[in-house]
Write a protein that holds these residues in place. Structure first.
Motif, PDB file in Angstrom:
ATOM      1  N   SER A  47       0.828  -1.204   0.000  1.00 25.31           N
ATOM      2  CA  SER A  47       0.000   0.000   0.000  1.00 25.31           C
ATOM      3  C   SER A  47       0.866   1.259   0.000  1.00 25.31           C
ATOM      4  O   SER A  47       0.421   2.315  -0.458  1.00 25.31           O
TER       5      SER A  47
ATOM      6  N   ASN B 248      -3.637   2.995   4.788  1.00 24.87           N
ATOM      7  CA  ASN B 248      -4.731   2.065   5.091  1.00 24.87           C
ATOM      8  C   ASN B 248      -5.437   2.573   6.334  1.00 24.87           C
ATOM      9  O   ASN B 248      -4.982   3.534   6.968  1.00 24.87           O
TER      10      ASN B 248
ATOM     11  N   VAL C  93      -5.833   4.050   0.212  1.00 27.31           N
ATOM     12  CA  VAL C  93      -5.279   3.403  -0.977  1.00 27.31           C
ATOM     13  C   VAL C  93      -5.047   1.903  -0.812  1.00 27.31           C
ATOM     14  O   VAL C  93      -5.002   1.167  -1.791  1.00 27.31           O
TER      15      VAL C  93
ATOM     16  N   ASN D 173      -9.456  -1.409  -0.505  1.00 26.48           N
ATOM     17  CA  ASN D 173      -9.758  -0.607  -1.683  1.00 26.48           C
ATOM     18  C   ASN D 173      -9.783  -1.469  -2.951  1.00 26.48           C
ATOM     19  O   ASN D 173      -8.833  -2.204  -3.228  1.00 26.48           O
ATOM     20  N   ASP D 174     -10.869  -1.366  -3.727  1.00 24.40           N
ATOM     21  CA  ASP D 174     -11.002  -2.158  -4.961  1.00 24.40           C
ATOM     22  C   ASP D 174      -9.828  -1.937  -5.904  1.00 24.40           C
ATOM     23  O   ASP D 174      -9.308  -2.883  -6.520  1.00 24.40           O
ATOM     24  N   GLN D 175      -9.420  -0.664  -6.044  1.00 28.14           N
ATOM     25  CA  GLN D 175      -8.355  -0.339  -6.987  1.00 28.14           C
ATOM     26  C   GLN D 175      -7.047  -1.016  -6.601  1.00 28.14           C
ATOM     27  O   GLN D 175      -6.268  -1.432  -7.463  1.00 28.14           O
TER      28      GLN D 175
ATOM     29  N   ASP E 221     -10.201  -6.207   5.868  1.00 24.71           N
ATOM     30  CA  ASP E 221      -9.364  -5.666   4.796  1.00 24.71           C
ATOM     31  C   ASP E 221      -9.005  -6.714   3.751  1.00 24.71           C
ATOM     32  O   ASP E 221      -9.043  -6.447   2.549  1.00 24.71           O
TER      33      ASP E 221
END
Length: 259
Positions: free
Chosen positions: A73, A147, A180, A184-186, A211
């Motif tokens: 991340s 995160n 981020v 997070n899906d991305q 998570d």
């Protein structure tokens, strides 16, 4: 559900190791996974250590791992900082700042900055640094949270992660952080990108029910929650739908995958 899996995403801290100790059978299990031909990548919300620091730690424990297989991340946050053209104040541990060496940063609120990047930084979470971030955010800097994890596991037990400190800054400044890392899906899609793999062709193995598992399953991946690291009894009941699989260790997860 597992018959069409092509790619395995693997959490690090709590799943493969706790600090400098492997979880039961993890080194051998990773070797067996490599021999299977399945593609793999290590995805971590760890923010205390750079990619290089993590790589050296895992090698010293005995894991067969390549640096480019580790997607953190921290690296995702760096890409976002570059995309948004930010000059940030870094609330990061010294071991993590290595990943931001080529990014112009500020040291105090009086410099010309426009972002705050916050990760897990136990030695930086004091009134002075939090107040610096507070003033920058009041002046409309962008808050980027690597995160929002609640806690993590060390050899001495559970410890506060970055999430509570992110929440404090959000509350004080009436802002919302851009998150981020997982879930997070991305972040998950970036992890899968090199493999030309759909989410329903991937499995996520991790010790964090929210998570790791909930984030992956919402995207269509298969989730395997392991009962090591930060796992606590009944964690599997905290998300709906529950984890696709609940297993004692990473080694058990690999046994299931390779059947």
């Amino acid at each position: 559900m597992l018959s069409k899996v092509k790619t395995v995403l693997i959490d690090l801290s709590g799943t493969l190791h706790v600090e400098s100790t492997e979880t039961p059978g993890a080194i051998d299990a990773l070797n067996r996974l490599r021999s299977s031909g399945l593609k793999l990548r290590f995805v971590t919300n760890t923010t205390k250590e750079s990619q290089n620091y993590l790589y050296n730690r895992l090698k010293s424990i005995g894991f067969d791992i390549r640096k480019e297989e580790i997607f953190t991340s921290l690296l995702a946050a760096k890409e976002l900082v570059k995309k948004l053209k930010l000059k940030p104040y870094l609330m990061l541990a010294d071991e993590a700042k290595e990943d931001f060496e080529d990014i112009p940063c500020v040291q105090t609120e009086h410099e010309d900055g426009n972002g705050v990047v916050i990760g897990l930084a136990p030695n930086r979470f004091n009134y002075e640094s939090m107040n610096t971030a507070f003033h920058m955010l009041l002046n409309r800097s962008q808050l980027i949270a690597i995160n929002k994890s609640r806690y993590y596991k060390t050899n001495s037990g559970l410890c506060l992660a970055a999430g509570p400190f992110v929440a404090a800054l959000e509350f004080a400044t009436d802002t919302k952080a851009m998150v981020v890392g997982k879930p997070n899906d991305q972040f998950f899609m970036q992890a899968l990108e090199p493999f030309d793999c759909r989410p329903d062709e991937a499995v996520m193995i991790g010790d964090d029910v929210r998570d790791d598992i909930d984030g992956a399953q919402r995207l269509g991946m298969t989730g395997i929650l392991v009962q090591t690291g930060k796992y606590r009894a009944s964690d599997e009941t905290m998300i709906n739908p529950p984890p696709n699989y609940l297993l004692p260790t990473f080694s058990d997860a690999i046994d299931l995958l390779l059947k």
